[in-house]
Design a protein around this motif. Sequence first.
Motif, PDB file in Angstrom:
ATOM      1  N   GLN A 125       0.846  -1.190   0.000  1.00 27.39           N
ATOM      2  CA  GLN A 125       0.000   0.000   0.000  1.00 27.39           C
ATOM      3  C   GLN A 125       0.883   1.242   0.000  1.00 27.39           C
ATOM      4  OE1 GLN A 125      -2.940   0.047   3.120  1.00 27.39           O
ATOM      5  NE2 GLN A 125      -3.701  -2.003   2.616  1.00 27.39           N
ATOM      6  N   ASP A 157      -1.003   8.355  -1.033  1.00 25.61           N
ATOM      7  CA  ASP A 157      -0.478   8.593  -2.373  1.00 25.61           C
ATOM      8  C   ASP A 157      -1.597   8.967  -3.329  1.00 25.61           C
ATOM      9  OD1 ASP A 157       0.391   7.167  -5.230  1.00 25.61           O
ATOM     10  OD2 ASP A 157       2.020   8.177  -4.200  1.00 25.61           O
ATOM     11  N   THR A 193      -3.434   5.250 -11.320  1.00 22.82           N
ATOM     12  CA  THR A 193      -3.063   3.851 -11.483  1.00 22.82           C
ATOM     13  C   THR A 193      -2.126   3.647 -12.669  1.00 22.82           C
ATOM     14  OG1 THR A 193      -5.135   3.487 -12.703  1.00 22.82           O
ATOM     15  CG2 THR A 193      -5.115   2.930 -10.364  1.00 22.82           C
ATOM     16  N   LEU A 203       1.255   4.575 -11.610  1.00 20.90           N
ATOM     17  CA  LEU A 203       1.764   3.582 -10.674  1.00 20.90           C
ATOM     18  C   LEU A 203       2.248   2.329 -11.410  1.00 20.90           C
ATOM     19  CD1 LEU A 203       2.186   2.879  -7.687  1.00 20.90           C
ATOM     20  CD2 LEU A 203      -0.183   2.086  -7.618  1.00 20.90           C
ATOM     21  N   SER A 206      -4.381  -0.718  -8.105  1.00 20.73           N
ATOM     22  CA  SER A 206      -5.628   0.026  -7.967  1.00 20.73           C
ATOM     23  C   SER A 206      -5.417   1.100  -6.919  1.00 20.73           C
ATOM     24  CB  SER A 206      -6.780  -0.919  -7.595  1.00 20.73           C
ATOM     25  OG  SER A 206      -8.024  -0.232  -7.638  1.00 20.73           O
ATOM     26  N   ARG A 207      -6.500   1.774  -6.541  1.00 20.45           N
ATOM     27  CA  ARG A 207      -6.355   2.796  -5.520  1.00 20.45           C
ATOM     28  C   ARG A 207      -7.714   3.139  -4.921  1.00 20.45           C
ATOM     29  NH1 ARG A 207      -3.818   6.690  -5.602  1.00 20.45           N
ATOM     30  NH2 ARG A 207      -5.196   7.907  -4.280  1.00 20.45           N
ATOM     31  N   SER A 208      -7.669   3.683  -3.735  1.00 18.51           N
ATOM     32  CA  SER A 208      -8.824   4.339  -3.147  1.00 18.51           C
ATOM     33  C   SER A 208      -8.555   5.834  -3.233  1.00 18.51           C
ATOM     34  CB  SER A 208      -9.012   3.897  -1.693  1.00 18.51           C
ATOM     35  OG  SER A 208      -7.920   4.345  -0.900  1.00 18.51           O
ATOM     36  N   THR A 219      -5.206   6.013  -0.964  1.00 15.81           N
ATOM     37  CA  THR A 219      -4.195   4.968  -0.876  1.00 15.81           C
ATOM     38  C   THR A 219      -4.018   4.266  -2.214  1.00 15.81           C
ATOM     39  OG1 THR A 219      -4.842   4.582   1.430  1.00 15.81           O
ATOM     40  CG2 THR A 219      -3.470   2.900   0.406  1.00 15.81           C
ATOM     41  N   GLY A 220      -2.775   3.998  -2.591  1.00 16.36           N
ATOM     42  CA  GLY A 220      -2.488   3.174  -3.751  1.00 16.36           C
ATOM     43  C   GLY A 220      -2.278   1.733  -3.326  1.00 16.36           C
ATOM     44  N   PHE A 221      -2.653   0.777  -4.182  1.00 16.22           N
ATOM     45  CA  PHE A 221      -2.553  -0.644  -3.861  1.00 16.22           C
ATOM     46  C   PHE A 221      -1.836  -1.380  -4.999  1.00 16.22           C
ATOM     47  CE2 PHE A 221      -6.102   0.958  -1.468  1.00 16.22           C
ATOM     48  CZ  PHE A 221      -6.035   0.303  -0.243  1.00 16.22           C
ATOM     49  N   THR A 241     -11.887   2.288   1.829  1.00 13.67           N
ATOM     50  CA  THR A 241     -11.009   1.232   2.319  1.00 13.67           C
ATOM     51  C   THR A 241     -11.539   0.677   3.627  1.00 13.67           C
ATOM     52  OG1 THR A 241      -9.110   2.320   1.300  1.00 13.67           O
ATOM     53  CG2 THR A 241      -8.659   0.639   2.955  1.00 13.67           C
TER      54      THR A 241
END
Length: 314
Positions: free
Chosen positions: A71, A75, A79, A82, A147-149, A152-154, A216
Amino acid sequence: MKALCCALGALIAATAPALADPLALSLPQGAQQTDSRDTAATDYRMLTGAWNSEGGKSVLLAGTRHDTAWQLPGDATATLDLLNPLRDQISAAGYDILYSCATDACGGFDFRYALDLLPEPEMHVDLGDFRYLVARHGGEWLALTVSRSSQTGFVHLTTLSVGGPEIGNPDAPPRPAPKPGASDTPPAANPDLAQTLETEGHVALDDLAFESGDATLLAGDAASLQALAEYLSTHPEARIVLVGHTDATGALEANVALSEQRAQTVMGLLVSRYRVPAPRLSARGAGWLAPRASNATEAGRESNRRVEAVLLPD
């Protein structure tokens, strides 16, 4: 595969020195590894094409599997931004990119839930914004999902070290997920949840908690999700709509979008962790249109921030 996995350990520290060849990946400073799992001598169906009405193009592999999730708190990177640096590094290390896609081009909802990812909250996938690629270097395969919220980036990486040739038909769709329960006889559903669903037609999943203004899901046992999965396993014809709700802070349109994203998060967790078949679930957002308490107090606003399960008629 060890070189790949060890190199990815460096993602949590952008200031760390580059790892030895053949691969040294880096993420923006602040990336944190949230989960990592190894599975020896397993088979894994890796998606290699877009999802369509007949399923998704894939290849069945057998070997040692490693899954890692990261995570990037706070950020704001898109996407695509990223994914691209990771893709470039994977290519530079000699991997051939076999397939890459984004959200709807991948196949949207169906594609995402065909991916076998680490569950929420370690790995979150926004159904409206995710990217995927699969690559191969000899017997080393990898699948990367980002992906992201809103905050937060995932990043999720699955690697598979294959001892022999891939198995089966590369065009075959993924195997169906197992049904809930550890045996042929599903566990009994939580009687309170079942009774509330059947007498009132809906039940609030009050043990779920989200970051403020975010979709999240915070860590927790989520006993209500286990109970809901058990209910669905003992009622094979039942269908559920997950409806997200917010308090009355902010504009309605933004809150409807946020509440639907939260419902999608819960739906994703039911599918990925509790193996509820995706066609039996749907997600909607009501924003602040259906409060159950006054929004004039903090206690009331907290009560209104929820996800409810609504039982549909047969």
